[in-house]
Write a protein that holds these residues in place. Structure first.
Motif, PDB file in Angstrom:
ATOM      1  N   LYS A  80      -5.839   2.423  12.040  1.00 33.22           N
ATOM      2  CA  LYS A  80      -5.382   3.253  10.922  1.00 33.22           C
ATOM      3  C   LYS A  80      -5.611   2.498   9.617  1.00 33.22           C
ATOM      4  N   HIS A  81      -5.946   3.254   8.567  1.00 32.06           N
ATOM      5  CA  HIS A  81      -6.201   2.672   7.253  1.00 32.06           C
ATOM      6  C   HIS A  81      -5.252   3.296   6.223  1.00 32.06           C
ATOM      7  N   TYR A  82      -4.693   2.449   5.371  1.00 32.11           N
ATOM      8  CA  TYR A  82      -3.779   2.908   4.333  1.00 32.11           C
ATOM      9  C   TYR A  82      -4.227   2.343   2.985  1.00 32.11           C
ATOM     10  N   ARG A  83      -4.374   3.210   2.022  1.00 28.20           N
ATOM     11  CA  ARG A  83      -4.744   2.780   0.678  1.00 28.20           C
ATOM     12  C   ARG A  83      -3.537   2.127   0.017  1.00 28.20           C
ATOM     13  N   ILE A  84      -3.763   0.978  -0.588  1.00 27.14           N
ATOM     14  CA  ILE A  84      -2.716   0.296  -1.349  1.00 27.14           C
ATOM     15  C   ILE A  84      -2.958   0.572  -2.833  1.00 27.14           C
ATOM     16  N   PHE A  85      -2.008   1.218  -3.442  1.00 26.89           N
ATOM     17  CA  PHE A  85      -2.134   1.584  -4.850  1.00 26.89           C
ATOM     18  C   PHE A  85      -1.533   0.492  -5.734  1.00 26.89           C
ATOM     19  N   ARG A  86      -1.997   0.464  -6.973  1.00 25.48           N
ATOM     20  CA  ARG A  86      -1.550  -0.567  -7.916  1.00 25.48           C
ATOM     21  C   ARG A  86      -1.070   0.090  -9.200  1.00 25.48           C
ATOM     22  N   LEU A  87       0.145  -0.253  -9.597  1.00 24.20           N
ATOM     23  CA  LEU A  87       0.735   0.283 -10.814  1.00 24.20           C
ATOM     24  C   LEU A  87       0.226  -0.484 -12.044  1.00 24.20           C
ATOM     25  N   PRO A  88       0.387   0.096 -13.234  1.00 18.18           N
ATOM     26  CA  PRO A  88      -0.041  -0.612 -14.454  1.00 18.18           C
ATOM     27  C   PRO A  88       0.615  -1.977 -14.628  1.00 18.18           C
ATOM     28  N   ASN A  89       1.820  -2.160 -14.063  1.00 23.18           N
ATOM     29  CA  ASN A  89       2.496  -3.464 -14.161  1.00 23.18           C
ATOM     30  C   ASN A  89       2.101  -4.414 -13.036  1.00 23.18           C
ATOM     31  N   ASN A  90       1.061  -4.020 -12.290  1.00 22.79           N
ATOM     32  CA  ASN A  90       0.502  -4.828 -11.199  1.00 22.79           C
ATOM     33  C   ASN A  90       1.370  -4.892  -9.948  1.00 22.79           C
ATOM     34  N   TRP A  91       2.339  -4.007  -9.826  1.00 26.66           N
ATOM     35  CA  TRP A  91       3.079  -3.896  -8.572  1.00 26.66           C
ATOM     36  C   TRP A  91       2.278  -3.020  -7.614  1.00 26.66           C
ATOM     37  N   TYR A  92       2.536  -3.176  -6.303  1.00 29.48           N
ATOM     38  CA  TYR A  92       1.755  -2.488  -5.275  1.00 29.48           C
ATOM     39  C   TYR A  92       2.642  -1.539  -4.483  1.00 29.48           C
ATOM     40  N   TYR A  93       1.996  -0.507  -3.915  1.00 31.35           N
ATOM     41  CA  TYR A  93       2.736   0.379  -3.014  1.00 31.35           C
ATOM     42  C   TYR A  93       1.767   1.160  -2.130  1.00 31.35           C
ATOM     43  N   ILE A  94       2.270   1.540  -0.955  1.00 29.03           N
ATOM     44  CA  ILE A  94       1.577   2.500  -0.090  1.00 29.03           C
ATOM     45  C   ILE A  94       2.243   3.855  -0.252  1.00 29.03           C
ATOM     46  N   SER A  95       3.562   3.846  -0.201  1.00 28.27           N
ATOM     47  CA  SER A  95       4.362   5.030  -0.505  1.00 28.27           C
ATOM     48  C   SER A  95       5.085   4.776  -1.830  1.00 28.27           C
ATOM     49  N   PRO A  96       5.054   5.712  -2.761  1.00 22.08           N
ATOM     50  CA  PRO A  96       5.639   5.469  -4.091  1.00 22.08           C
ATOM     51  C   PRO A  96       7.145   5.204  -4.070  1.00 22.08           C
ATOM     52  N   ARG A  97       7.817   5.510  -2.985  1.00 23.50           N
ATOM     53  CA  ARG A  97       9.256   5.260  -2.939  1.00 23.50           C
ATOM     54  C   ARG A  97       9.573   3.795  -2.663  1.00 23.50           C
ATOM     55  N   GLN A  98       8.537   2.977  -2.346  1.00 22.20           N
ATOM     56  CA  GLN A  98       8.760   1.565  -2.073  1.00 22.20           C
ATOM     57  C   GLN A  98       7.649   0.757  -2.729  1.00 22.20           C
ATOM     58  N   THR A  99       7.994  -0.031  -3.752  1.00 21.99           N
ATOM     59  CA  THR A  99       6.988  -0.818  -4.470  1.00 21.99           C
ATOM     60  C   THR A  99       7.258  -2.312  -4.266  1.00 21.99           C
ATOM     61  N   PHE A 100       6.206  -3.106  -4.468  1.00 22.60           N
ATOM     62  CA  PHE A 100       6.288  -4.544  -4.192  1.00 22.60           C
ATOM     63  C   PHE A 100       5.611  -5.332  -5.296  1.00 22.60           C
ATOM     64  N   GLN A 101       6.213  -6.459  -5.617  1.00 21.45           N
ATOM     65  CA  GLN A 101       5.690  -7.290  -6.701  1.00 21.45           C
ATOM     66  C   GLN A 101       4.357  -7.932  -6.336  1.00 21.45           C
ATOM     67  N   CYS A 102       4.162  -8.202  -5.044  1.00 16.16           N
ATOM     68  CA  CYS A 102       2.919  -8.833  -4.604  1.00 16.16           C
ATOM     69  C   CYS A 102       2.603  -8.367  -3.185  1.00 16.16           C
ATOM     70  N   LEU A 103       1.403  -8.638  -2.727  1.00 16.94           N
ATOM     71  CA  LEU A 103       0.984  -8.216  -1.395  1.00 16.94           C
ATOM     72  C   LEU A 103       1.786  -8.922  -0.309  1.00 16.94           C
ATOM     73  N   GLU A 104       2.198 -10.145  -0.569  1.00 18.68           N
ATOM     74  CA  GLU A 104       3.000 -10.862   0.412  1.00 18.68           C
ATOM     75  C   GLU A 104       4.308 -10.128   0.689  1.00 18.68           C
ATOM     76  N   ASP A 105       4.933  -9.619  -0.371  1.00 20.39           N
ATOM     77  CA  ASP A 105       6.173  -8.851  -0.191  1.00 20.39           C
ATOM     78  C   ASP A 105       5.911  -7.574   0.601  1.00 20.39           C
ATOM     79  N   LEU A 106       4.772  -6.939   0.350  1.00 18.61           N
ATOM     80  CA  LEU A 106       4.409  -5.721   1.078  1.00 18.61           C
ATOM     81  C   LEU A 106       4.264  -6.023   2.577  1.00 18.61           C
ATOM     82  N   VAL A 107       3.558  -7.102   2.886  1.00 21.25           N
ATOM     83  CA  VAL A 107       3.354  -7.481   4.284  1.00 21.25           C
ATOM     84  C   VAL A 107       4.689  -7.824   4.947  1.00 21.25           C
ATOM     85  N   ASN A 108       5.527  -8.571   4.263  1.00 16.86           N
ATOM     86  CA  ASN A 108       6.827  -8.948   4.822  1.00 16.86           C
ATOM     87  C   ASN A 108       7.683  -7.721   5.126  1.00 16.86           C
TER      88      ASN A 108
END
Length: 262
Positions: free
Chosen positions: A134-162
């Protein structure tokens, strides 16, 4: 790669901060082999798809590497490998090749990678092995935070993986281990030469010298036959003893006894 990881920083004498990871590298950084090299139609491959390589030096378009799978050291062109950071962040890897790596033998459900876009820096996708990849697009906000689902955002990719390593939270499954973590190769085992087994040799060479004094040819030949010496070597020793002038009848008798036992 943008605000991808939280990286420790150290201060220099001038007070400037430097990225420690960029200076020393990470133990989890490696090169992943994308294609057999050289290809099988040219010769027996030195490196195989999915092998993990530790970089020894950059030779300008070529890497001098040490295989973490087989222990070999050799050179490989840069186009045959992908750089991997932190064990799971693959640089410049396409969708098809990501699926191939995630479907290698011994790859478990939940194995994953984050791959950077081949064409646009700063864009990422998460690829996860489940019943299929399965493939999931990781989106990036103007403030450089990341998310797959907009209800949960992460400061960095490490936080997303964790986060997704603890709960699936909309993904097909929880992330378990980075791609290639448990991938092993049998090539080195298949190509290994079986170790030489040394057998203890109980034959006492001094008995030959004793023979010259005692003339006991038959007992010496019996000792030769009962030892762990090979048949050919026993025959050579027996022939030598027969030429020293000892009783030929004893020699023939001993050989007949040995032949009867075998």
């Amino acid at each position: 790669m943008g605000n991808t990881m939280k990286t420790p920083r150290a201060s220099t004498e001038g007070g400037e901060e430097t990225n420690v990871a960029s200076q020393t590298g990470q133990e989890s950084d490696f090169l992943a082999v994308l294609y057999d090299y050289p290809s099988a139609d040219i010769s027996q491959p030195i490196f195989h798809v999915g092998e993990k390589l530790r970089v020894l030096s950059d030779e300008g378009g070529w890497w001098r590497v040490h295989s973490l799978t087989t222990g070999r050291e050799n050179y490989i062109p840069g186009k045959y490998v992908a750089k991997v950071y932190h064990g799971w962040l693959f640089e410049g890897l396409g969708r098809e090749k990501a699926e191939e790596l995630l479907q290698l033998p011994n790859t478990k459900v939940g194995s994953f990678m984050i791959r950077e876009s081949e064409t646009r820096k700063g864009l990422y996708s998460l690829s996860v092995r489940h019943r299929e990849v399965k493939h999931y697009r990781i989106f990036r906000l103007p403030n450089n935070w990341y998310y797959i689902s907009p209800r949960q955002t992460f400061q960095c990719l490490e936080d997303l993986v964790n986060h997704y390593s603890e709960v699936a939270d909309g993904l097909c499954c929880v992330l378990t281990t980075p791609c290639l973590t448990q991938c092993t190769s049998n090539h080195s085992i298949m190509n290994q030469v079986p170790p030489v087994v040394m057998r203890n040799k109980n034959f006492n060479w001094r008995s030959i010298h004793r023979l010259e004094m005692t003339g006991d040819t038959e007992s010496t030949l019996a000792e030769i036959d009962d030892s762990c010496l090979s048949y050919g070597l026993r025959e050579s020793i027996a022939s030598y003893l027969s030429l020293t002038g000892d009783d030929n009848s004893s020699f023939v008798s001993a050989r007949k006894k040995k032949a009867h036992r075998e």
